[in-house]
Design a protein around this motif. Sequence first.
Motif, PDB file in Angstrom:
ATOM      1  N   ALA A 238     -57.345  42.561 -78.925  1.00 28.75           N
ATOM      2  CA  ALA A 238     -58.557  42.719 -78.518  1.00 28.75           C
ATOM      3  C   ALA A 238     -58.738  43.683 -77.392  1.00 28.75           C
ATOM      4  O   ALA A 238     -59.301  44.506 -77.139  1.00 28.75           O
ATOM      5  CB  ALA A 238     -59.569  41.317 -78.326  1.00 28.75           C
ATOM      6  N   THR A 239     -57.649  43.563 -76.412  1.00 28.77           N
ATOM      7  CA  THR A 239     -57.508  44.045 -75.213  1.00 28.77           C
ATOM      8  C   THR A 239     -56.758  45.599 -75.550  1.00 28.77           C
ATOM      9  O   THR A 239     -57.572  46.797 -75.157  1.00 28.77           O
ATOM     10  CB  THR A 239     -56.479  43.601 -74.107  1.00 28.77           C
ATOM     11  OG1 THR A 239     -57.069  42.217 -74.027  1.00 28.77           O
ATOM     12  CG2 THR A 239     -56.267  44.340 -72.961  1.00 28.77           C
ATOM     13  N   ALA A 240     -56.012  45.653 -76.586  1.00 25.71           N
ATOM     14  CA  ALA A 240     -55.384  46.875 -76.939  1.00 25.71           C
ATOM     15  C   ALA A 240     -56.820  47.768 -77.536  1.00 25.71           C
ATOM     16  O   ALA A 240     -56.626  49.004 -77.457  1.00 25.71           O
ATOM     17  CB  ALA A 240     -54.346  46.890 -77.800  1.00 25.71           C
ATOM     18  N   LEU A 241     -57.554  47.047 -78.439  1.00 26.64           N
ATOM     19  CA  LEU A 241     -58.644  47.721 -78.969  1.00 26.64           C
ATOM     20  C   LEU A 241     -59.423  48.135 -77.986  1.00 26.64           C
ATOM     21  O   LEU A 241     -60.113  49.236 -78.199  1.00 26.64           O
ATOM     22  CB  LEU A 241     -59.120  46.773 -80.272  1.00 26.64           C
ATOM     23  CG  LEU A 241     -60.305  47.424 -81.046  1.00 26.64           C
ATOM     24  CD1 LEU A 241     -59.278  48.111 -81.925  1.00 26.64           C
ATOM     25  CD2 LEU A 241     -60.874  46.173 -82.005  1.00 26.64           C
ATOM     26  N   SER A 242     -59.755  47.406 -76.876  1.00 25.60           N
ATOM     27  CA  SER A 242     -60.686  47.858 -75.974  1.00 25.60           C
ATOM     28  C   SER A 242     -60.413  49.144 -75.188  1.00 25.60           C
ATOM     29  O   SER A 242     -61.063  50.178 -74.920  1.00 25.60           O
ATOM     30  CB  SER A 242     -61.052  46.884 -74.768  1.00 25.60           C
ATOM     31  OG  SER A 242     -61.708  47.177 -73.804  1.00 25.60           O
ATOM     32  N   ARG A 243     -59.107  49.290 -74.998  1.00 25.59           N
ATOM     33  CA  ARG A 243     -58.321  50.374 -74.146  1.00 25.59           C
ATOM     34  C   ARG A 243     -58.453  51.745 -75.097  1.00 25.59           C
ATOM     35  O   ARG A 243     -58.950  52.665 -74.847  1.00 25.59           O
ATOM     36  CB  ARG A 243     -56.851  50.026 -74.140  1.00 25.59           C
ATOM     37  CG  ARG A 243     -56.173  49.440 -72.906  1.00 25.59           C
ATOM     38  CD  ARG A 243     -54.767  49.445 -72.920  1.00 25.59           C
ATOM     39  NE  ARG A 243     -54.408  48.401 -72.023  1.00 25.59           N
ATOM     40  CZ  ARG A 243     -53.744  47.304 -72.546  1.00 25.59           C
ATOM     41  NH1 ARG A 243     -53.595  47.230 -73.766  1.00 25.59           N
ATOM     42  NH2 ARG A 243     -53.467  46.306 -71.936  1.00 25.59           N
ATOM     43  N   LEU A 244     -58.335  51.405 -76.536  1.00 22.34           N
ATOM     44  CA  LEU A 244     -58.263  52.588 -77.444  1.00 22.34           C
ATOM     45  C   LEU A 244     -59.896  53.155 -77.528  1.00 22.34           C
ATOM     46  O   LEU A 244     -59.963  54.190 -77.507  1.00 22.34           O
ATOM     47  CB  LEU A 244     -57.709  51.900 -78.806  1.00 22.34           C
ATOM     48  CG  LEU A 244     -58.101  53.027 -80.114  1.00 22.34           C
ATOM     49  CD1 LEU A 244     -57.253  54.309 -79.618  1.00 22.34           C
ATOM     50  CD2 LEU A 244     -57.752  52.339 -81.486  1.00 22.34           C
ATOM     51  N   ALA A 245     -60.657  51.973 -77.587  1.00 19.91           N
ATOM     52  CA  ALA A 245     -62.180  52.433 -77.820  1.00 19.91           C
ATOM     53  C   ALA A 245     -62.582  53.262 -76.639  1.00 19.91           C
ATOM     54  O   ALA A 245     -63.126  54.124 -76.933  1.00 19.91           O
ATOM     55  CB  ALA A 245     -63.122  50.926 -78.030  1.00 19.91           C
TER      56      ALA A 245
END
Length: 344
Positions: free
Chosen positions: A144-151
Amino acid sequence: MAADCLRGAETAPREPLGGCATADAHPNIALIKYWGKRDEQLVLPWTDSLSLTLDVFPTTTTVQVSPGARTDVVILNGVPAVGEPQQRVVSFLELVRDMAGREERAVVNTRNTVPTGAGLASSASGFAALAAAAAAAYGLGLDATALSRLARRGSGSAARSVFGGFALWHAGDSDLTSYAEPVPAAGLDPALVIALLDTGSKAVTSRAAMRHTVETSPLYRPWADSCGTDLAEMRAALGRGDLNTVGEIAERNALGMHATMLAARPAVRYLAPATLAVLDAVLRLRRDGIAAYATMDAGPNVKVLCHRQDAQRVAQVVRSIASRPVVVAHCGPGARLRTEAGRT
Ligand code: 2P0
């Protein structure tokens, strides 16, 4: 708060899904605003921000990888996107392909139920859904953290829509350190009454307006400095479930953000006469003993934070003042992948 709200995003499994994935995401409304980037390329903000993800106006996005296709195709609400909206999606796909070490183009099909470009956070739900679907379609295994960075790379506020409920976006000072995470809020389950005063596209995009504000407003730096105090006090208020203090801080932070814009040279003014009429109504509600607090984004629409049990009364008052549609929202979920749709 409903347990659902504290759950993190459901993210891509580690195995590639065969090149097609669908994700849903909701907009969020900032209670401590994000306004101004220190790095345009990486979308790194000057300040931390804190938001509430809503349960209305979802975006659903499907990404289908198309081996052999020469270009990406972007369909927005059934119509092929062109110009800047298309380019932003294509640039985002380039980023995902770089991360995945892949080259195939894709078809992106998005259904947005929130009016686009009206200060109602359509880019937050849009890029959170796109990040989740594209990461899965290209086989990236992101937590979820990496997805937040990507978004975040698609649109800053999208970093927060990866999570349900209250989310704090750490400004950070690098790609790695700039991401959102859920924030606990003891027993708080508020409503957000949204006055849809004007759902047309705004004349100045928030991206351009925040750049102009940072570059020209003498009030920008003092407001950015005040966000640190606002955040610390709001986190404490959330921790004890104190809606009055959360609302007071949210309202002053939003008015401060608009003050930075009004002091920019030339001024950027998103607030309309109808906005001020609703702000007056909110003051009257408070005088009548109703905990109601206003926040406004890059547009004239007003969102009124209140207790769930007061939402209908607040909605009725706002509707009578503005004679415009009013939507009552509550705490909503983070970005979710529809895994069954992904297994092609
Ligand atoms: C926010 N807004 O915190 C603030 C408050 C509008 C006012 O985030 O340039 O569309 O894509 O990173 O996320 C709107 O800005 O801007 C926004 P970009 P974004 O919700």
